[in-house]
Design a protein around this motif. Structure first.
Motif, PDB file in Angstrom:
ATOM      1  N   GLY A  98     -22.587 -38.715 -25.546  1.00 54.76           N
ATOM      2  CA  GLY A  98     -22.487 -38.929 -24.106  1.00 54.76           C
ATOM      3  C   GLY A  98     -22.069 -37.677 -23.361  1.00 54.76           C
ATOM      4  N   ILE A  99     -21.132 -36.924 -23.930  1.00 55.19           N
ATOM      5  CA  ILE A  99     -20.683 -35.689 -23.279  1.00 55.19           C
ATOM      6  C   ILE A  99     -21.820 -34.674 -23.212  1.00 55.19           C
ATOM      7  CG2 ILE A  99     -19.144 -33.706 -23.545  1.00 55.19           C
ATOM      8  CD1 ILE A  99     -17.060 -35.627 -24.715  1.00 55.19           C
ATOM      9  N   GLN A 100     -22.572 -34.546 -24.293  1.00 50.75           N
ATOM     10  CA  GLN A 100     -23.660 -33.586 -24.316  1.00 50.75           C
ATOM     11  C   GLN A 100     -24.843 -34.014 -23.457  1.00 50.75           C
ATOM     12  OE1 GLN A 100     -24.446 -33.137 -28.519  1.00 50.75           O
ATOM     13  NE2 GLN A 100     -22.862 -31.576 -28.779  1.00 50.75           N
ATOM     14  N   SER A 101     -24.917 -35.306 -23.112  1.00 51.25           N
ATOM     15  CA  SER A 101     -26.019 -35.767 -22.260  1.00 51.25           C
ATOM     16  C   SER A 101     -25.804 -35.425 -20.788  1.00 51.25           C
ATOM     17  CB  SER A 101     -26.186 -37.281 -22.408  1.00 51.25           C
ATOM     18  OG  SER A 101     -25.084 -37.978 -21.838  1.00 51.25           O
ATOM     19  N   VAL A 102     -24.576 -35.071 -20.408  1.00 51.99           N
ATOM     20  CA  VAL A 102     -24.306 -34.679 -19.016  1.00 51.99           C
ATOM     21  C   VAL A 102     -24.939 -33.307 -18.770  1.00 51.99           C
ATOM     22  CG1 VAL A 102     -22.511 -34.177 -17.320  1.00 51.99           C
ATOM     23  CG2 VAL A 102     -22.185 -36.021 -18.991  1.00 51.99           C
ATOM     24  N   HIS A 103     -25.708 -33.200 -17.715  1.00 51.38           N
ATOM     25  CA  HIS A 103     -26.452 -31.964 -17.453  1.00 51.38           C
ATOM     26  C   HIS A 103     -25.489 -30.808 -17.195  1.00 51.38           C
ATOM     27  CE1 HIS A 103     -29.402 -29.212 -15.625  1.00 51.38           C
ATOM     28  NE2 HIS A 103     -30.307 -29.929 -16.269  1.00 51.38           N
ATOM     29  N   PRO A 104     -25.811 -29.602 -17.712  1.00 51.64           N
ATOM     30  CA  PRO A 104     -24.929 -28.443 -17.488  1.00 51.64           C
ATOM     31  C   PRO A 104     -24.693 -28.124 -16.024  1.00 51.64           C
ATOM     32  CG  PRO A 104     -26.526 -27.970 -19.218  1.00 51.64           C
ATOM     33  CD  PRO A 104     -26.919 -29.283 -18.627  1.00 51.64           C
ATOM     34  N   SER A 105     -25.601 -28.535 -15.147  1.00 50.71           N
ATOM     35  CA  SER A 105     -25.401 -28.266 -13.719  1.00 50.71           C
ATOM     36  C   SER A 105     -24.174 -28.981 -13.180  1.00 50.71           C
ATOM     37  CB  SER A 105     -26.641 -28.688 -12.930  1.00 50.71           C
ATOM     38  OG  SER A 105     -26.873 -30.086 -13.068  1.00 50.71           O
ATOM     39  N   GLN A 106     -23.796 -30.096 -13.817  1.00 50.32           N
ATOM     40  CA  GLN A 106     -22.595 -30.807 -13.386  1.00 50.32           C
ATOM     41  C   GLN A 106     -21.355 -29.956 -13.638  1.00 50.32           C
ATOM     42  OE1 GLN A 106     -22.524 -34.031 -12.005  1.00 50.32           O
ATOM     43  NE2 GLN A 106     -24.744 -33.815 -11.890  1.00 50.32           N
ATOM     44  N   ARG A 107     -21.303 -29.324 -14.797  1.00 48.21           N
ATOM     45  CA  ARG A 107     -20.182 -28.425 -15.094  1.00 48.21           C
ATOM     46  C   ARG A 107     -20.182 -27.232 -14.144  1.00 48.21           C
ATOM     47  NH1 ARG A 107     -17.791 -28.862 -20.312  1.00 48.21           N
ATOM     48  NH2 ARG A 107     -18.755 -30.431 -21.642  1.00 48.21           N
ATOM     49  N   ALA A 108     -21.365 -26.665 -13.918  1.00 45.88           N
ATOM     50  CA  ALA A 108     -21.449 -25.495 -13.044  1.00 45.88           C
ATOM     51  C   ALA A 108     -21.012 -25.838 -11.623  1.00 45.88           C
ATOM     52  CB  ALA A 108     -22.874 -24.950 -13.048  1.00 45.88           C
ATOM     53  N   ALA A 109     -21.410 -27.000 -11.133  1.00 42.27           N
ATOM     54  CA  ALA A 109     -21.016 -27.406  -9.786  1.00 42.27           C
ATOM     55  C   ALA A 109     -19.508 -27.606  -9.699  1.00 42.27           C
ATOM     56  CB  ALA A 109     -21.753 -28.687  -9.396  1.00 42.27           C
ATOM     57  N   ALA A 110     -18.934 -28.220 -10.740  1.00 36.72           N
ATOM     58  CA  ALA A 110     -17.491 -28.439 -10.727  1.00 36.72           C
ATOM     59  C   ALA A 110     -16.734 -27.125 -10.784  1.00 36.72           C
ATOM     60  CB  ALA A 110     -17.100 -29.331 -11.912  1.00 36.72           C
ATOM     61  N   ARG A 111     -17.218 -26.210 -11.599  1.00 43.89           N
ATOM     62  CA  ARG A 111     -16.552 -24.904 -11.687  1.00 43.89           C
ATOM     63  C   ARG A 111     -16.674 -24.128 -10.381  1.00 43.89           C
ATOM     64  NH1 ARG A 111     -12.954 -23.479 -14.466  1.00 43.89           N
ATOM     65  NH2 ARG A 111     -13.731 -21.468 -15.223  1.00 43.89           N
ATOM     66  N   SER A 112     -17.810 -24.280  -9.691  1.00 45.28           N
ATOM     67  CA  SER A 112     -17.984 -23.582  -8.414  1.00 45.28           C
ATOM     68  C   SER A 112     -17.057 -24.123  -7.338  1.00 45.28           C
ATOM     69  CB  SER A 112     -19.439 -23.709  -7.956  1.00 45.28           C
ATOM     70  OG  SER A 112     -19.749 -25.059  -7.625  1.00 45.28           O
ATOM     71  N   LEU A 113     -16.598 -25.358  -7.509  1.00 43.72           N
ATOM     72  CA  LEU A 113     -15.645 -25.949  -6.558  1.00 43.72           C
ATOM     73  C   LEU A 113     -14.206 -25.582  -6.878  1.00 43.72           C
ATOM     74  CD1 LEU A 113     -17.191 -29.514  -6.168  1.00 43.72           C
ATOM     75  CD2 LEU A 113     -17.303 -27.623  -4.551  1.00 43.72           C
ATOM     76  N   GLY A 114     -13.996 -24.819  -7.949  1.00 36.51           N
ATOM     77  CA  GLY A 114     -12.659 -24.363  -8.282  1.00 36.51           C
ATOM     78  C   GLY A 114     -11.954 -25.179  -9.339  1.00 36.51           C
ATOM     79  N   LEU A 115     -12.642 -26.127  -9.967  1.00 35.65           N
ATOM     80  CA  LEU A 115     -12.015 -26.931 -11.016  1.00 35.65           C
ATOM     81  C   LEU A 115     -11.945 -26.128 -12.310  1.00 35.65           C
ATOM     82  CD1 LEU A 115     -12.833 -29.181  -8.917  1.00 35.65           C
ATOM     83  CD2 LEU A 115     -13.158 -30.695 -10.883  1.00 35.65           C
ATOM     84  N   SER A 116     -10.872 -26.324 -13.039  1.00 32.98           N
ATOM     85  CA  SER A 116     -10.739 -25.679 -14.341  1.00 32.98           C
ATOM     86  C   SER A 116     -11.590 -26.425 -15.365  1.00 32.98           C
ATOM     87  CB  SER A 116      -9.274 -25.661 -14.777  1.00 32.98           C
ATOM     88  OG  SER A 116      -8.802 -26.990 -14.952  1.00 32.98           O
TER      89      SER A 116
END
Length: 303
Positions: A190-208
């Motif tokens: 399930g974790i690997q099925s989340v698209h990498p763009s979700q991580r990139a968007a969260a990181r761009s918002l300042g999330l660790s």
């Protein structure tokens, strides 16, 4: 062309009025189509009922006309021994339900922890990833019955001070160790099925990285793996009966006790039916959850 005619034309050939003056009436083509679908549904239901009844009848005749049916009926389908065993089996079933509830929570927590450890990024976490992968590989390959035997018989043989020797607790620990490996793989998928763009968007918002995993990745991953998690819970519910090899008086061991006293195997069948009655609602709930998630996915909703 009048305004009423222009506004009243429909794609299927019908007409509708401009208000209360002329109520909508379906066209003849639509009525014929609906009647066709109703006839087809009735024919399908009739064919399914006839085929199911015919198959059940053939199986019944094959079984009851077999040479050993009379002996089998007395040994496995004896109503007297069934009623005698039912109270004891239900009393032992409480152990199975308690074991499933406690172990289920521990398995979810431990399995999720393993999945997160296996998906950690960065070279500094390589030892952690290797240890988690080794654990999962070991318990995925170890048969459940062997793990139970090692825990129930091997741990007390060590005679360590302060170590529990209760077969119920040791059997539960074996279930947690084994099923955590299965559940961790479900969570990891399930974790690997989340698209990498979700991580990139969260990181761009300042999330660790930790915040991204907690607030963005895990919520989506958990929702996506609910059906397989429910299937694992169903398997766990059945495998709780394996703790009887350590002498725990659960539903299976209660049936074994009565069988050893009466030399009749009907109590085993009663125990099996009790587990089946518990499993069917959980299976149907899993199917309903899967279908609901598929409908939402096809409609463009959030999974």
């Amino acid at each position: 062309m009048t305004a009423r005619t222009a506004a009243g034309e429909l794609s299927d050939g019908g007409t509708r009025g401009d208000g209360a003056d002329e109520p909508y009436r379906p066209s003849a083509r639509r009525l014929a189509r609906e009647a066709y679908h109703r006839r087809r549904a009735r024919n399908s239901a009739l064919i399914a009922a006839l085929s199911t009844t015919g198959t059940a009848l053939v199986l019944y005749l094959v079984v009851v006309n077999s040479p050993g049916w009379q002996r089998t009926r007395d040994t496995f389908f004896n109503a007297h021994y069934a009623w005698q065993a039912l109270p004891e089996v239900l009393r032992g079933l409480r152990i199975n339900l308690e074991l499933m509830a406690v172990c289920g929570v521990l398995i979810l927590v431990f399995g999720l922890l393993l999945a997160v450890l296996r998906t950690l990024r960065g070279p500094v976490f390589l030892p952690v990833r290797l240890l988690a992968a080794a654990y999962v590989d070991f318990f995925l390959g170890l048969p459940m019955i062997i793990c139970l035997l090692i825990m129930i018989t091997g741990v007390p043989a060590l005679r360590l001070t302060g170590v529990i020797t209760d077969p119920l607790l040791l059997g539960g620990a074996a279930l947690v160790l084994t099923y955590s490996a299965y559940v961790s793989e479900v969570f990891r998928a399930g974790i690997q099925s989340v698209h990498p763009s979700q991580r990139a968007a969260a990181r761009s918002l300042g999330l660790s990285n930790a915040q991204t995993m907690r607030y963005v990745v895990l919520p989506q991953a958990v929702r996506r793996v609910v059906p397989p998690l429910l299937n694992n819970l169903i398997s766990l519910q059945k495998d709780t009966g394996l703790v009887s090899i350590g002498g725990v008086v659960d539903a299976v061991y209660a049936a074994k006790i009565i069988t050893s006293q009466t030399f009749n195997y009907t109590p085993y069948l009663v125990s099996a039916l009790v587990f089946i009655v518990l499993t069917i609602p959980m299976t149907r709930f899993t199917d309903w959850t899967t279908a609901r998630m598929n409908r939402r996915r096809h409609q463009g909703g959030t999974v």
